[in-house]
Enzyme design. Structure first.
Site, mmCIF file in Angstrom:
data_model
loop_
_atom_site.group_PDB
_atom_site.id
_atom_site.type_symbol
_atom_site.label_atom_id
_atom_site.label_comp_id
_atom_site.label_asym_id
_atom_site.label_seq_id
_atom_site.Cartn_x
_atom_site.Cartn_y
_atom_site.Cartn_z
ATOM 1 N N GLY A 145 0.845 -1.190 0.000
ATOM 2 C CA GLY A 145 0.000 0.000 0.000
ATOM 3 C C GLY A 145 0.874 1.232 0.000
ATOM 4 O O GLY A 145 1.891 1.286 -0.695
ATOM 5 N N GLU A 146 0.533 2.220 0.790
ATOM 6 C CA GLU A 146 1.328 3.435 0.934
ATOM 7 C C GLU A 146 1.937 3.435 2.338
ATOM 8 O O GLU A 146 1.223 3.610 3.333
ATOM 9 C CB GLU A 146 0.454 4.675 0.742
ATOM 10 C CG GLU A 146 -0.079 4.842 -0.668
ATOM 11 C CD GLU A 146 1.003 5.306 -1.638
ATOM 12 O OE1 GLU A 146 2.062 5.774 -1.171
ATOM 13 O OE2 GLU A 146 0.787 5.197 -2.860
ATOM 14 N N SER A 147 3.239 3.226 2.420
ATOM 15 C CA SER A 147 3.879 3.092 3.732
ATOM 16 C C SER A 147 3.747 4.361 4.561
ATOM 17 O O SER A 147 3.552 4.292 5.783
ATOM 18 C CB SER A 147 5.360 2.727 3.569
ATOM 19 O OG SER A 147 6.068 3.733 2.868
ATOM 20 N N CYS A 160 6.050 -5.223 0.142
ATOM 21 C CA CYS A 160 6.201 -3.912 -0.494
ATOM 22 C C CYS A 160 6.251 -2.792 0.559
ATOM 23 O O CYS A 160 7.263 -2.614 1.217
ATOM 24 C CB CYS A 160 5.096 -3.690 -1.522
ATOM 25 S SG CYS A 160 5.448 -2.323 -2.661
ATOM 26 N N ILE A 163 4.941 -2.963 -7.780
ATOM 27 C CA ILE A 163 4.223 -1.700 -7.929
ATOM 28 C C ILE A 163 4.907 -0.648 -7.053
ATOM 29 O O ILE A 163 4.831 -0.705 -5.825
ATOM 30 C CB ILE A 163 2.739 -1.851 -7.526
ATOM 31 C CG1 ILE A 163 2.063 -2.952 -8.338
ATOM 32 C CG2 ILE A 163 2.002 -0.520 -7.695
ATOM 33 C CD1 ILE A 163 0.642 -3.264 -7.897
ATOM 34 N N ARG A 164 5.602 0.272 -7.686
ATOM 35 C CA ARG A 164 6.385 1.277 -6.943
ATOM 36 C C ARG A 164 7.190 0.576 -5.847
ATOM 37 O O ARG A 164 7.235 1.008 -4.694
ATOM 38 C CB ARG A 164 5.475 2.340 -6.327
ATOM 39 C CG ARG A 164 4.725 3.176 -7.355
ATOM 40 C CD ARG A 164 3.826 4.198 -6.668
ATOM 41 N NE ARG A 164 4.597 5.129 -5.849
ATOM 42 C CZ ARG A 164 4.078 5.963 -4.950
ATOM 43 N NH1 ARG A 164 2.780 5.960 -4.741
ATOM 44 N NH2 ARG A 164 4.844 6.772 -4.257
ATOM 45 N N HIS A 174 4.310 -8.127 -4.486
ATOM 46 C CA HIS A 174 2.969 -8.337 -3.932
ATOM 47 C C HIS A 174 2.464 -9.755 -4.201
ATOM 48 O O HIS A 174 1.702 -9.973 -5.150
ATOM 49 C CB HIS A 174 1.982 -7.355 -4.569
ATOM 50 C CG HIS A 174 2.163 -5.928 -4.200
ATOM 51 N ND1 HIS A 174 1.478 -5.321 -3.174
ATOM 52 C CD2 HIS A 174 2.958 -4.972 -4.732
ATOM 53 C CE1 HIS A 174 1.832 -4.053 -3.084
ATOM 54 N NE2 HIS A 174 2.735 -3.817 -4.020
ATOM 55 N N GLU A 228 0.199 -11.148 -2.645
ATOM 56 C CA GLU A 228 -1.240 -11.135 -2.369
ATOM 57 C C GLU A 228 -2.076 -10.758 -3.593
ATOM 58 O O GLU A 228 -3.299 -10.974 -3.603
ATOM 59 C CB GLU A 228 -1.548 -10.179 -1.209
ATOM 60 C CG GLU A 228 -1.432 -8.695 -1.522
ATOM 61 C CD GLU A 228 -0.029 -8.132 -1.376
ATOM 62 O OE1 GLU A 228 0.112 -6.898 -1.302
ATOM 63 O OE2 GLU A 228 0.934 -8.929 -1.351
#
Length: 292
Positions: A72-74, A105, A175-176, A264, A266
């Site tokens: 997600g966004e850390s 991630c 992803i990023r 990822h 998941e």
């Protein structure tokens, strides 16, 4: 020689394991879905009853024997965790009690002891892995990609439908994505040397509690997977026999019972890593129960 009754008591002690997935932001639902799939694929002789729960506050975290921190966004996750009073309990879970934890991630970033490309005060870390991560190593969202990843440790997974895949490459989704830029020395206290680097933040130190946790903290970081660099991937296409497999980016690491992946799992339908991790969780809890 172990008495049969002691073996029965040990099994009884681990018949129920609760695994939490941090559900503040990111792909937590996808992890929960694959965990259910993985539990169903575990060996039939396993006596463990699994419970998988979403974690949004300290009481929910306190129920857990193990934890996944999703992608997600850390920065967002650490901010929400701080505001909800969950950041310190997370540090106690991972660093003080050293319970089994896996970060994917953004989760890998949060579990790192050092993260670069970050302004001071712009990111709180949990810590637990003596590594420096390079955030967004592969670029922006538009530069996300998929790649086959060699994961030798999955050779130990041989259960259910997933066993037929054996040591087939795992399709990694990046992803990023961060990568592990450097393995850091195991030190007592903070990674002070890292704090002197520009645009780098470090995790605060928290002393481990108990012999099992202290032993886990002293373990060196293991490299679990490397993604060949662009040059190596090109060489592999042109001449597979001459490709340098050692050249590339570190995308999976483990230190004791703390595990991190850049990609990822998941977001795939492949439960092999989740199966492997649940077996690691079960083993870690069994070993700790035997020491107490």
């Amino acid at each position: 020689m172990t008495h049969p009754l002691s073996e029965v008591r040990e099994v009884q002690m681990i018949t129920s394991i609760t695994v939490g997935v941090l559900a503040l932001q990111g792909a937590f639902f996808e992890h929960l879905k694959l965990l259910q799939q993985a539990a169903a694929a575990l060996p039939s002789d396993s006596a463990t009853q699994w419970e998988f729960v979403e974690v949004r506050n300290p009481p929910e975290l306190a129920r857990c024997n193990a934890l996944i921190i999703p992608g997600g966004e850390s920065t967002t996750m650490s901010l929400v965790a701080s505001r909800s009073g969950l950041l310190e309990p997370l540090r106690e879970f991972v660093k003080v009690h050293r319970k089994p934890t896996w970060g994917t991630c953004a989760g890998l970033i949060l579990l790192a002891e050092s993260a670069n490309r970050t302004k001071k005060g712009g990111q709180d870390l949990i810590g637990g892995l003596d590594v420096r991560v390079n955030r967004n190593h592969f670029g922006r969202q538009t530069e996300s990609f998929e790649a086959d990843v060699e994961l030798p440790f999955l050779g130990t997974v041989a259960s259910g439908e997933e066993s037929s895949k054996g040591s087939d490459p795992f399709r990694g989704i990046f992803i990023r994505a961060p990568v592990v830029e450097k393995l850091l020395p195991v030190v007592s206290g903070e990674q002070a040397q890292e704090a002197t680097r520009a645009d780098t933040v470090i995790a605060p130190s928290r002393p481990a509690a108990g012999d099992a946790a202290k032993l886990a903290v002293e373990q060196p970081v293991e490299i679990m997977a490397i993604l060949p660099g662009r040059g190596a991937r090109l060489a592999a296409k042109l001449n597979p026999d001459c490709a340098d497999k050692e050249t590339g980016d570190i995308i999976a690491v483990r230190q004791g019972n703390v595990f991190g992946t850049s990609f990822h799992p998941e977001l795939t339908q492949d439960a092999r890593i989740h199966i492997w991790w649940l077996l690691q969780v079960e083993g870690a809890i069994r070993n700790r129960a035997g020491d107490e």
